[in-house]
Each structure stands twice: as C-alpha cells, then as structure tokens.
Write an enzyme that holds these catalytic residues in place. Sequence first.
Site, PDB file in Angstrom:
ATOM      1  NE  ARG A 141      20.675  44.274  64.380  1.00  0.00           N
ATOM      2  CZ  ARG A 141      21.554  45.205  64.007  1.00  0.00           C
ATOM      3  NH1 ARG A 141      22.240  45.857  64.917  1.00  0.00           N
ATOM      4  NH2 ARG A 141      21.776  45.457  62.750  1.00  0.00           N
ATOM      5  NE  ARG A 154      23.725  46.191  57.669  1.00  0.00           N
ATOM      6  CZ  ARG A 154      22.809  45.322  58.109  1.00  0.00           C
ATOM      7  NH1 ARG A 154      21.968  44.758  57.273  1.00  0.00           N
ATOM      8  NH2 ARG A 154      22.746  45.032  59.377  1.00  0.00           N
TER       9      ARG A 154
HETATM   10  P1  AMP Z   1      23.069  51.287  60.908  1.00  0.00           P
HETATM   11  O1  AMP Z   1      21.826  51.311  61.735  1.00  0.00           O
HETATM   12  O2  AMP Z   1      24.113  52.270  61.400  1.00  0.00           O
HETATM   13  O3  AMP Z   1      23.616  49.904  60.691  1.00  0.00           O
HETATM   14  O4  AMP Z   1      22.657  51.829  59.449  1.00  0.00           O
HETATM   15  C1  AMP Z   1      21.688  51.148  58.660  1.00  0.00           C
HETATM   16  C2  AMP Z   1      21.834  51.577  57.219  1.00  0.00           C
HETATM   17  O5  AMP Z   1      21.652  52.998  57.104  1.00  0.00           O
HETATM   18  C3  AMP Z   1      23.198  51.304  56.593  1.00  0.00           C
HETATM   19  O6  AMP Z   1      23.280  49.983  56.092  1.00  0.00           O
HETATM   20  C4  AMP Z   1      23.243  52.359  55.498  1.00  0.00           C
HETATM   21  O7  AMP Z   1      22.453  51.977  54.388  1.00  0.00           O
HETATM   22  C5  AMP Z   1      22.545  53.541  56.135  1.00  0.00           C
HETATM   23  N1  AMP Z   1      23.501  54.455  56.843  1.00  0.00           N
HETATM   24  C6  AMP Z   1      23.549  54.726  58.183  1.00  0.00           C
HETATM   25  N2  AMP Z   1      24.510  55.613  58.459  1.00  0.00           N
HETATM   26  C7  AMP Z   1      25.109  55.920  57.280  1.00  0.00           C
HETATM   27  C8  AMP Z   1      26.191  56.771  56.902  1.00  0.00           C
HETATM   28  N3  AMP Z   1      26.874  57.485  57.807  1.00  0.00           N
HETATM   29  N4  AMP Z   1      26.516  56.818  55.576  1.00  0.00           N
HETATM   30  C9  AMP Z   1      25.837  56.110  54.653  1.00  0.00           C
HETATM   31  N5  AMP Z   1      24.832  55.294  54.936  1.00  0.00           N
HETATM   32  C10 AMP Z   1      24.448  55.188  56.235  1.00  0.00           C
END
Ligand code: AMP
Length: 199
Positions: A141, A154
């Site tokens: 990606r 992650r």
């Molecule tokens: P994602 O695009 O959903 O993988 O999110 C990317 C990053 O944003 C994650 O690795 C977290 O650092 C942060 N993040 C997104 N959603 C949340 C959430 N609900 N709670 C805490 N951190 C979040």
Amino acid sequence: MVKLVFLGPPGAGKGTQASLIADSYQVPHISTGDILRTNVAQKSFLGIQAREYMDKGDLVPDKLILDMVQERLENSDAENGWILDGFPRTVTQAEEFCKKLLSTSTNENETEGEKAKSGNSFYVINLQVPDNVLVDRLLSRGRQDDNEETIRYRLQVYSQQTQPLIDFYQASQQLITIDGNNSIETVTNALEKTVDKLT
Ligand code: AMP
C-alpha cells in the site's frame, strides 16, 4: 437505517469496504484515520497533537478521538445513518460511544430489535484476514506510516487494544464476522447481503 462500525486489523480492507458500502446505502463514510490525516496535513491543533502518536503507530488518546467523532456525528449528513471506520478502537471508546448513543434513546431497556426501529442500534462488522496476508497487503500500500516496523507494531496494538472489542460486541450480540480474505468484490457482495438482511 444503516449504522455500522467496521472493525478489523490494519490491512483488512476496512477503508475500501466501508467506502463502497457507504456509497451503496448513501450514508457518510466516517473514517477517524482519514479525519486525523486531514488534520495532520492542515497542521490543525488536533493534527499537531495526533501526529506524534500516528507516526509511531500508537493510538491517539481516547479523549481527542471521542470529541472528534462526536463533532462529526453532529453533522446533519449523519442523521440518517453512518458507517464508522476505525472507531471505536478501544473498549473505553466503545463504552463512551454507547453511552452517548443511548442517551438519545427514550428507553434504555429496549431490546436490540426495538433499538433498531428507533435508530439507536448499530451492528459491528468484523473483517477477518490472516496476519501474513495483512502484512503483504500493507507493504504494497505504501502509505507514510506503512513501513515494516510500524506495520508490525500496529498489528500488535490492534491485538492488544482492539481485539478486546470483538469480545465486547460479541457479548452484546452486535458482532457480525465476515471473511475478508477474498477479492474486493466478493467481500462487498457478502457485506451487501448482510446489510440487506439487517435493514
Ligand atoms: P487508520 O487509518 O484507521 O489505520 O488509522 C491510522 C492511525 O490513526 C492509527 O494508527 C492511529 O494512530 C490513529 N487512529 C485512527 N482512529 C483511531 C481511534 N479510533 N483511536 C485512536 N487512534 C486512532
């Protein structure tokens, strides 16, 4: 009314599927990751605070996320349904979210069926994909936070903080597990069939 939470580890296809399903059912696709990335790019106050966590692959603190999601759900386009992608991510977020949703309900003792009719119910889609497939997908990606070290971290954060949500929503009978280790089309079809049964 379509109200869904998409759960699944990074690379499970949550974002892609949430966006397709949101288009099909004409509800907003609310991705906390996307909102955060926009804030980081704009160097907003929230973005500056969130960035240090995101760069490391850590979760952004619950309080920041909860305020951000509440504000987004108050937008008029979310009145008749929504697809949440990437939220809730922790049991605390899920509990706070549930309290806020239920606070608009006239009867806290209503069953899931009754809640569905009054619009206070939502279902949780758990997209399941094996770990080795996730790592391959994420490496191809090429997002800024997608190097091998942060990917593994992650995934670890997911199993520690977000996996417990699966038990949480299983207990409340809101969980629907879908096999995400298929082509985009196959997964979308499976999701649409499921959503049609719910609505
Ligand atoms: P994602 O695009 O959903 O993988 O999110 C990317 C990053 O944003 C994650 O690795 C977290 O650092 C942060 N993040 C997104 N959603 C949340 C959430 N609900 N709670 C805490 N951190 C979040």
